[in-house]
Scaffold this motif. Structure first.
Motif, PDB file in Angstrom:
ATOM      1  N   ASP A  13       0.854  -1.076   0.176  1.00  0.00           N
ATOM      2  CA  ASP A  13       0.103   0.141  -0.118  1.00  0.00           C
ATOM      3  C   ASP A  13       1.021   1.381  -0.032  1.00  0.00           C
ATOM      4  O   ASP A  13       1.975   1.145   0.237  1.00  0.00           O
ATOM      5  N   SER A  14       0.295   2.505  -0.363  1.00  0.00           N
ATOM      6  CA  SER A  14       0.951   3.593  -0.578  1.00  0.00           C
ATOM      7  C   SER A  14       1.680   4.154   0.684  1.00  0.00           C
ATOM      8  O   SER A  14       2.827   4.745   0.601  1.00  0.00           O
TER       9      SER A  14
ATOM     10  N   ARG B   1       2.817   2.308   3.198  1.00  0.00           N
ATOM     11  CA  ARG B   1       3.869   1.433   3.497  1.00  0.00           C
ATOM     12  C   ARG B   1       5.153   1.843   2.591  1.00  0.00           C
ATOM     13  O   ARG B   1       6.167   2.013   3.090  1.00  0.00           O
ATOM     14  N   ALA B   2       4.762   2.027   1.329  1.00  0.00           N
ATOM     15  CA  ALA B   2       5.782   2.635   0.269  1.00  0.00           C
ATOM     16  C   ALA B   2       6.536   3.644   0.703  1.00  0.00           C
ATOM     17  O   ALA B   2       7.642   4.093   0.811  1.00  0.00           O
ATOM     18  N   GLU B   3       5.574   4.728   1.104  1.00  0.00           N
ATOM     19  CA  GLU B   3       6.155   5.924   1.484  1.00  0.00           C
ATOM     20  C   GLU B   3       6.839   6.122   2.893  1.00  0.00           C
ATOM     21  O   GLU B   3       7.903   6.641   2.941  1.00  0.00           O
ATOM     22  N   ARG B   4       6.421   5.207   3.760  1.00  0.00           N
ATOM     23  CA  ARG B   4       7.311   4.837   5.095  1.00  0.00           C
ATOM     24  C   ARG B   4       8.627   4.328   4.640  1.00  0.00           C
ATOM     25  O   ARG B   4       9.874   4.817   5.003  1.00  0.00           O
ATOM     26  N   SER B   5       8.483   3.460   3.679  1.00  0.00           N
ATOM     27  CA  SER B   5       9.807   2.919   3.260  1.00  0.00           C
ATOM     28  C   SER B   5      10.957   3.625   2.540  1.00  0.00           C
ATOM     29  O   SER B   5      12.147   3.842   2.744  1.00  0.00           O
TER      30      SER B   5
END
Length: 118
Positions: free
Chosen positions: A11-12, A14-18
């Motif tokens: 999900d976006s 999680r991707a942004e946090r990564s």
């Protein structure tokens, strides 16, 4: 935001946090520069540089026209950054507060007739 015809596995949020964690893992200006070279197009890098370059001027209360003269950044972009400083998430101000201020050397204006030496 772009539309996708398929659902991504990640999900976006999680991707942004990564992405944020990847930035935090970098240890030097050169490492961040290399990461940004890989991550961003030249136009995206220029847009980020332009936005960041006007932050100190806005925090110092400089008028938009003077910021434009000093940085060559468009008045529209200066206004956008000013709006973020006033109504945004606080990221610009936080980052700026954590950097030690570097003295700005004013560039001479084309019509500046002041003498620089006696």
């Amino acid at each position: 935001m772009k539309r996708r015809h398929i659902e991504p596995e990640v999900d976006s949020d999680r991707a942004e946090r990564s992405l944020c964690e990847a930035l935090l893992a970098l240890r030097s200006v050169d490492e961040v520069r290399a990461f940004l070279d890989d991550l961003c197009t030249p136009a995206e890098r220029e847009a980020m540089r332009d936005r960041w370059s006007v932050v100190p001027y806005l925090l110092a209360g400089e008028p938009y026209w003077r910021i434009h003269e000093a940085t060559a950044v468009s008045i529209t972009t200066i206004g956008r950054v000013a709006r973020c400083l006033e109504q945004g998430a606080g990221g610009y101000a936080l980052a700026a507060s954590r950097l030690k201020p570097k003295p700005r050397t004013p560039r001479p204006r084309a019509n500046d007739t002041r003498r620089t030496s006696p």
